[in-house]
Structures are given as C-alpha cells and as structure tokens.
Enzyme design. Structure first.
Site, mmCIF file in Angstrom:
data_model
loop_
_atom_site.group_PDB
_atom_site.id
_atom_site.type_symbol
_atom_site.label_atom_id
_atom_site.label_comp_id
_atom_site.label_asym_id
_atom_site.label_seq_id
_atom_site.Cartn_x
_atom_site.Cartn_y
_atom_site.Cartn_z
ATOM 1 C CG LEU A 42 -5.390 61.215 51.070
ATOM 2 C CD1 LEU A 42 -5.766 60.042 50.177
ATOM 3 C CD2 LEU A 42 -5.366 60.798 52.515
ATOM 4 C CB VAL A 75 -11.390 68.167 49.309
ATOM 5 C CG1 VAL A 75 -10.714 68.525 50.631
ATOM 6 C CG2 VAL A 75 -12.217 69.345 48.797
ATOM 7 C CB CYS A 76 -9.853 62.911 48.766
ATOM 8 S SG CYS A 76 -11.542 62.794 49.381
ATOM 9 N N PRO A 77 -7.330 64.359 47.485
ATOM 10 C CG PRO A 77 -7.174 64.853 45.209
ATOM 11 C CD PRO A 77 -8.156 64.481 46.275
#
Length: 190
Positions: free
Chosen positions: A51, A46-48
């Site tokens: 960001l 999920v992080c990319p």
C-alpha cells in the site's frame, strides 16, 4: 470462468478516504479507469509495503485518470485506525474499502474460504476500464508482494490497447515502445 472482460458486480460499501468515511459502489468505477487492490489484513507485514508502494506512485496513476481502491475484509473503522497509527499507511491518499461481509472478495474470487486464513483475501489486483469491465487480473499467494511500477505499466498497456483497436502490446512493452498489429502476414514472423 475467468473474470476478464466481465463487468464488476453491483455492490455498496464504506471506505476510509481523506479523513472521512465515504460510500463506495460499483457506480464509482464507471467513466474512469480504476484499480482494485485486495490485501489480506490491516496491521500486518507485507500489506503496508504494498500500500505504501502504491501511495508512492499514486500521483502517476492520477495523471492517467486512474483511481486506486485498496480492499480488505477489515472494516472501514480498522482502516482509519491503521491510517492514523502507521507512518506508511498515513501516506495513503486513495480510498481503503472495508469488506467485512466479504461480498467484494467473493465477487472478485479472491476470498480465502478455508484454512487458517479463512475470511481473508488473497493479494488480487484488478484493472477496470471506464465501462466497469475487468481488463487485467493478478492474484498472488499472501507471502508474495506486488510491484506498483509493474501495475502502472499494465495500466498504461490496457489504456493503450483500449485507445488503439487492432494493436496489441508485446511482452515488456513500455509507453512509447512499438506495438504489434496482428495480421495474417505477421504469423510466424515474430
């Protein structure tokens, strides 16, 4: 105790930014609006997406005089490796702060202290005014991604309220929409 309207604590860290390792401290937050976005870890799922979404909206934040700081408990070296190997993270032009000591995650109260994710941060988003005071907080469980367009709306609302004392932004307020002026005569009229 809520962190709303508290000043960010003094800190020193290293960020990966524009191909270099740069020092970052609480002093970087003074004199301009800032957004701090905590995420669990580099090289995850999920992080990319989050960001990358922020990277796609970064120019809009910059037009408002806002700097974004991505933070995880990874090192600044790991941030560089991720930036160099991921097309999505390669778009990121804002600083990625390494917090391996977990000082920032702990200070912003997003550090996961126990369980299988201990040592990682929850998805915490903080809008900070030019005095270094936290104006909005959003914290998600790590399976729930955030929306940069909604963050941009909240930043605009925080900036509007700061520039217009005595006015408040109602639900779903967008730039240019009507605000409210709380008063005795307004009670029960909404």
């Amino acid at each position: 105790m809520s962190l709303i309207n508290t000043e960010i604590v003094p800190f020193k860290a290293t960020a990966y930014h524009n191909g270099k390792f740069v020092p970052v401290s609480n002093e970087n937050f003074k004199g301009k609006w800032s957004v701090v976005v905590f995420y669990p870890a580099d090289f995850t799922f999920v992080c990319p997406t989050e960001l990358g979404d922020l990277a796609d909206h970064y120019a809009e934040f910059q037009k408002l005089g806002v700097e974004i700081y991505g933070v995880s408990t990874d090192t600044h070296f790991t941030h560089k490796a991720w930036h160099d190997t991921s097309d999505t993270i390669g778009k990121v032009k804002y600083p990625l702060i390494g917090d391996p000591s977990q000082q920032l995650a702990r200070a912003f109260q997003v550090l996961i202290e126990e369980g299988e994710d201990a040592g990682l941060a929850y998805r915490g988003t903080f809008v900070i005014d030019p005095e270094g005071k936290i104006k909005t907080i959003e914290v998600h469980d790590n399976g729930i991604g955030r929306d940069a367009a909604e963050l941009l709306r909240r930043v605009k609302a925080a900036q509007y309220v700061a520039a217009h004392p005595g006015e408040v932004c109602p639900a779903k307020w967008t730039e240019g929409a009507e605000t409210l002026k709380p008063s005795f005569d307004l009670v029960g009229k909404i």
